[in-house]
Design a protein around this motif. Structure first.
Motif, PDB file in Angstrom:
ATOM      1  N   ASP B 135      30.357 -21.917  38.344  1.00 37.02           N
ATOM      2  CA  ASP B 135      30.252 -22.592  37.055  1.00 37.02           C
ATOM      3  C   ASP B 135      31.584 -22.433  36.319  1.00 37.02           C
ATOM      4  O   ASP B 135      32.524 -21.836  36.858  1.00 37.02           O
ATOM      5  CB  ASP B 135      29.094 -22.020  36.221  1.00 37.02           C
ATOM      6  N   SER B 137      32.376 -20.660  33.614  1.00 38.17           N
ATOM      7  CA  SER B 137      32.748 -19.323  33.152  1.00 38.17           C
ATOM      8  C   SER B 137      33.320 -18.480  34.288  1.00 38.17           C
ATOM      9  O   SER B 137      34.308 -17.762  34.106  1.00 38.17           O
ATOM     10  CB  SER B 137      31.533 -18.620  32.535  1.00 38.17           C
ATOM     11  N   THR B 138      32.718 -18.567  35.461  1.00 39.23           N
ATOM     12  CA  THR B 138      33.228 -17.778  36.591  1.00 39.23           C
ATOM     13  C   THR B 138      34.527 -18.375  37.112  1.00 39.23           C
ATOM     14  O   THR B 138      35.404 -17.652  37.589  1.00 39.23           O
ATOM     15  CB  THR B 138      32.186 -17.667  37.716  1.00 39.23           C
ATOM     16  N   TYR B 166      32.560 -17.423  28.312  1.00 46.59           N
ATOM     17  CA  TYR B 166      33.694 -17.484  29.254  1.00 46.59           C
ATOM     18  C   TYR B 166      34.605 -16.280  29.014  1.00 46.59           C
ATOM     19  O   TYR B 166      35.095 -15.661  29.947  1.00 46.59           O
ATOM     20  CB  TYR B 166      34.491 -18.783  29.053  1.00 46.59           C
ATOM     21  N   SER B 169      32.861 -13.178  30.380  1.00 43.33           N
ATOM     22  CA  SER B 169      32.861 -13.152  31.847  1.00 43.33           C
ATOM     23  C   SER B 169      34.241 -12.783  32.373  1.00 43.33           C
ATOM     24  O   SER B 169      34.380 -12.055  33.359  1.00 43.33           O
ATOM     25  CB  SER B 169      32.456 -14.516  32.413  1.00 43.33           C
TER      26      SER B 169
END
Lengths: 513, 447
Positions: B135, B137-138, B166, B169
């Motif tokens: 996704d 954020s990762t 975000y 993370s």
């Protein structure tokens, strides 16, 4: 003869041509890239005309539309249907990819995931408007804890490897809370590549533990490497050779005694449901690939979901958000200050997990019930052993003809001096209509062939597969090398030049070649 | 059990062939203390209609976006997805295939990935893209790690207006990965000053555009400042539809573009599964995380596609890999690619314009409610406004009137002084009636 008087009988027709004018082969149709379509323009979505208001984009409007083709709906349907026809799939055939658990994907689960109450809710809606979604997360958490015997679970991780990160970060956080992060993580030589990669991302050095002659890791070998610098061990059970790690409980005890934690790679949970208590084996954290054991579709490479179950010792360090229930009201703790008795190591992704995957997995669990899940484990292990028993006399088992778990590992000793490699053998299976098993993994075995049939396959399919494998072994041994080295010849493509792909990478469309 | 083909007779016959007396013999290696005999404490099996009833009851407790006025964004956006997209992604051959490890029988998935990579590269204005991340954020967290690797520097500067999930993370992965992360205070509707934080230890500057408050910002001066210090500019995009109208991050000088692809082709799904986008210029290609599809030829000289550059990846490099990512978001990438192929560049531009106009209309309508103040000077489909009072209570009160009006900034920034702010988004699906209902309810609540 047919009604037009053309020959149809055996021996009456000529050998087929190998090439057509188009390059197509009846149902197999060559399909250009969408970027090669010269005549696109209006696209396949009818949108109302904008009013033409002046924009409020702080002067950052671009002058023209992005250079992207837009095709009409019939063109789109044909493009993607034709492409789909070039894929092997579990719905289409036997897919015994070891370590990947390619089981049947029930369509009920797809239908449930599309209920608007699950598919059409926003992750940041007020929690009062998503109580059913949180209740579903609570419910699947309960199933996962029950199946493994573990104390707590996080649903945050997006896939198995992300779950490994969650588990190892929790371990590091727990050790740091004790004032000693330590520096080394142990992992067997046969482990998944994600294990050392994860340990390294979490800041650990990796030490590999060799297996003993029977393919499993001994507690003595682990003890040799244990010390005050060891944060823990990452270990898959059953291991990637398809064998149950007999010393697992003793290994856990030794690691715990040395002050470390045990990370269980749960990729192979399909072999354990209803038969083994993961908590009693001494596991502190284990990810569960919902896209393997709980049958959510692999989709050509994802999405997955990798919930992690935790022991009591690690549970307080689980990542944000935390799911809480009080008097029947569910809430998400998104902020460390509200975590009360817990010390979450942080957030690892936006929002709260792979909801669409949870719906499918819970639908699968409810359909099976506890005993159905246990039965699927039994059948998966039965099927793997059946293949082992019926191929043991013609193929080679690197660790002897002992019983295996849900997958069976062969090596390439039976191909010695035939001029046929594991890869050639796999490609010949493609021509016979089977997806090859996992090849060259685990790395500890020469020319590995890892076969995982899953519980979804009937005895009839297994028998057909076994007979095909026996015929192929016979062909390889009797010098029919060409059948293997030229294979596949009936697939949409023959072998592809991977060296060229890597040396002169072409990763986006840059014109015809 | 409807998913299990064997009968008890078949099982018996197979056990005989294996040469064991019963199923338990196959599990004999499990130590006594860890053995279990079934999962008796869980419920029994259920037929399809029972499962449907159970799930429908849970689903009914959620307020679906389509059932009334809906104005939430903040990293997940609701657009209309054409029916053909969902039909095509359910084709067995796409849905039930594994990662394309055997390219000869996976050309469907592989060609889709190649087309997807090309679309993402063109959309973001970059040279190459990977085959997806989990996704946005990762993808952002991995971009920060990549920058640190490439530049051999540990400091990452994050703009305070980056989506807080975000930022968190990236902080998490960065903390364990040895990064030193500096961030500014969020500035709703504004543009935090960043150039002063960039120094010779900085590997990258991370900036989202439009940012979490909906504000658009010119990245070009930031790219210049980053490059002058030898750092990379990582541009984050959480709403790719914006790229139909906004200058691309690549055109503004970004070195890495990462973000969320959900809003094209994919539903809201309560936050997942989503689709991480990751694009770079060619010189960073071999440091990229994730799978990459490349073009080549087969033994007959025909064009074909394979997964390539796998010497970056965990299954080959193990602890030296660029990432541990394995499974990514293949099916979500397919949905994105189909939807974008239906839209085309012109369609995307028109869709973007419709969204922007809908947002201008919403800002106009809400701006007339006494006490409401819109903070943004420029926005695409989302903006932040100030209410006299507690925003979280306002949002709850709106929900009580069946209006999902946005996200209170305090959900992201508890106790940081943003308790009177609401972040709200509009789309092509909002009508005049939706906007009027929103403004009417807001007026009532605030009066």
């Amino acid at each position: 003869m047919n009604r037009e008087g053309r020959p149809t009988g055996a021996g009456e027709t000529q050998a087929p041509r190998s090439r057509t004018f188009t390059g197509n082969k009846a149902l197999q149709i060559e399909e250009p890239l969408i970027f090669e379509r010269a005549d696109y323009g209006h696209g396949g979505v009818d949108l109302p005309e904008p009013e033409g208001l002046s924009t409020n984009l702080a002067g950052l409007e671009q002058e023209s539309a992005p250079d992207l083709p837009g095709l009409s709906e019939p063109e789109i349907m044909r493009h993607y249907v034709r492409l789909s026809q070039k894929n092997f799939s579990i719905d289409g055939g036997f897919y015994p990819l070891g370590s990947c658990t390619m089981k049947h994907n029930p369509r009920l689960n797809e239908k449930m995931a599309r209920l608007p109450g699950f598919a059409d809710i926003h992750p940041l809606q007020p929690q009062s408007t998503v109580q059913g979604a949180l209740e579903l997360q609570h419910e699947i958490s309960g199933w996962l804890c029950n199946i493994t015997g573990m104390s707590a679970v996080t649903l945050a991780p997006r896939a198995g490897a992300h779950g490994e990160l969650a588990g190892m970060m929790a371990i590091r956080a727990a050790l740091e809370a004790r004032g000693d992060a330590r520096s080394v993580v142990l992992t067997p030589e046969s482990s998944h590549g994600t294990n050392p990669a994860t340990a390294s991302l979490v800041g650990y050095k990796v030490k590999a533990i060799p297996a003993r002659a029977d393919g499993t890791v001994s507690v003595e070998a682990v003890r040799e490497h244990l010390g005050p610098d060891v944060a823990g061990i990452m270990i898959t059970n059953p291991n990637t050779c398809g064998l149950f790690e007999r010393d697992f409980a003793a290994i856990s005890a030794a690691v715990h005694e040395a002050g470390g934690f045990v990370y269980g790679d749960g990729a192979n949970l399909n072999a354990l449901m209803g038969r083994a208590d993961v908590a009693a084996l001494g596991v502190d954290a284990m990810h569960i690939n919902l896209h393997k054991t709980f049958s959510t579709p692999h989709g050509g490479g994802g999405p997955g979901a990798g919930p992690v179950v935790f022991s009591k010792a690690l549970a307080p360090f689980a990542p944000l958000p935390l799911l809480r229930e009080k008097y029947g009201v569910f809430s998400l703790i998104e902020n460390p200050d509200e975590a009360e008795n817990a010390s979450p190591f942080g957030r690892m992704a936006a929002f709260q997990g792979q909801m669409g995957v949870f719906v499918r997995a819970l639908s699968y669990m409810l359909s099976h019930g506890g005993n159905g899940l246990a039965r699927s484990t039994d059948d998966a292990v039965l099927n793997a052993n059946y293949i082992r028993a019926r191929l043991a006399d013609v193929m080679s088992l690197p660790f002897g003809n002992q019983s295996c778990m849900h997958e069976v590992l062969f090596d390439d000793a039976f191909l010695k001096d035939t001029g046929v490699t594991t890869l050639d053998f796999a490609k010949a299976m493609i021509d016979e209509g089977f997806h090859p098993m996992t090849v060259y993994f685990p790395l500890v075995v020469h020319g590995a062939m890892l076969i995982e049939p899953t519980e979804s396959e009937s005895k009839e399919t297994l028998d057909q597969f076994i007979e095909t494998m026996r015929a192929l072994v016979k062909a390889a041994r009797s010098g029919e090398t060409g059948r293997f080295t030229n294979a596949p010849v009936f697939a949409p493509r023959r072998r592809l030049d991977e060296t060229r792909a890597a040396r002169q990478p072409v990763l986006v469309y840059e014109g015809k070649i | 059990m409807r998913y299990l083909p064997h009968t008890d007779e078949t099982r018996k016959a197979m056990l005989d062939k294996i040469g064991v007396a019963g199923m338990a013999a196959l599990f004999a290696d499990i130590p006594q203390e860890a053995q279990r005999s079934g999962l008796e404490t869980l419920p029994g099996y259920q037929g399809e209609w029972d499962v449907e009833a159970h799930m429908a009851a849970l689903a009914a407790k959620n307020r679906a976006a389509a059932s009334g006025p809906f104005f939430i964004g903040c990293g997940a956006y609701r657009h209309h997805v054409p029916a053909s997209v969902d039909h095509l992604i359910q084709r067995s051959e796409f849905l039930t295939a594994y990662t394309p490890y055997q390219p000869e029988i996976s050309q469907g998935t592989l060609q889709v990935l190649f087309e997807f990579q090309t679309q993402v590269a063109r959309l973001t204005g970059m040279e190459v893209a990977n085959a997806s991340m989990y996704d946005g954020s990762t993808a952002c967290a991995e971009a920060a790690l990549m920058a640190s690797r490439v530049k051999r520097r540990r400091k990452i500067v994050i703009c305070g207006n980056l989506h807080p999930h975000y930022r968190e993370s990236t902080l998490t992965l960065g903390r364990f990965g040895g990064l030193r992360i500096e961030t500014t205070r969020p500035q709703p509707g504004g543009a935090p000053e960043l150039a002063g934080l960039i120094d010779k230890d900085t590997a990258a500057l991370v900036v989202q555009n439009p940012d979490v408050f909906g504000q658009v910002r010119d990245l070009a001066p930031l790219a210049e400042a980053a490059h002058a210090a030898g750092a990379l500019l990582i541009a984050v995009v959480t709403e790719p539809v914006s790229l139909g109208l906004l200058r691309s991050p690549g055109a503004m000088g970004a070195d890495v573009v990462c973000g969320e692809g959900q809003s094209i082709g994919n539903g809201l799904n309560f936050g997942g599964p989503y689709l991480g986008l990751f694009a770079v210029n060619k010189k960073l290609l071999r440091q990229m995380p994730g799978r990459i599809c490349g073009q080549t030829v087969d033994a007959d000289g025909r064009r074909g596609f394979v997964l390539t550059l796998s010497t970056r990846e965990q299954h080959i490099r193990r602890e030296k890999a660029t990432s541990n990512i394995c499974t990514n978001s293949g099916l979500c990438a397919l949905a994105f690619s189909i939807h974008l192929s239906l839209l085309g560049g012109e369609g995307l531009r028109k869709l973007a314009r419709l969204n922007h106009e809908s947002t201008i209309a919403l800002a106009g309508t809400l701006g007339q409610v006494p006490g409401v103040k819109v903070l943004n000077s420029g926005y695409f489909n989302e903006f932040t406004y100030k209410v006299p009072g507690d925003a979280a209570e306002v949002i709850e009160a709106l929900a009580g009137r069946d209006i999902l009006g946005g996200v209170p900034a305090s959900r992201f920034y508890p106790g940081e002084g943003f308790d009177d702010l609401i972040i709200t988004a509009a789309s092509e699906l909002n009508t005049d009636e939706h906007r009027a209902a929103y403004a009417g309810a807001l007026k009532e609540i605030l009066s």
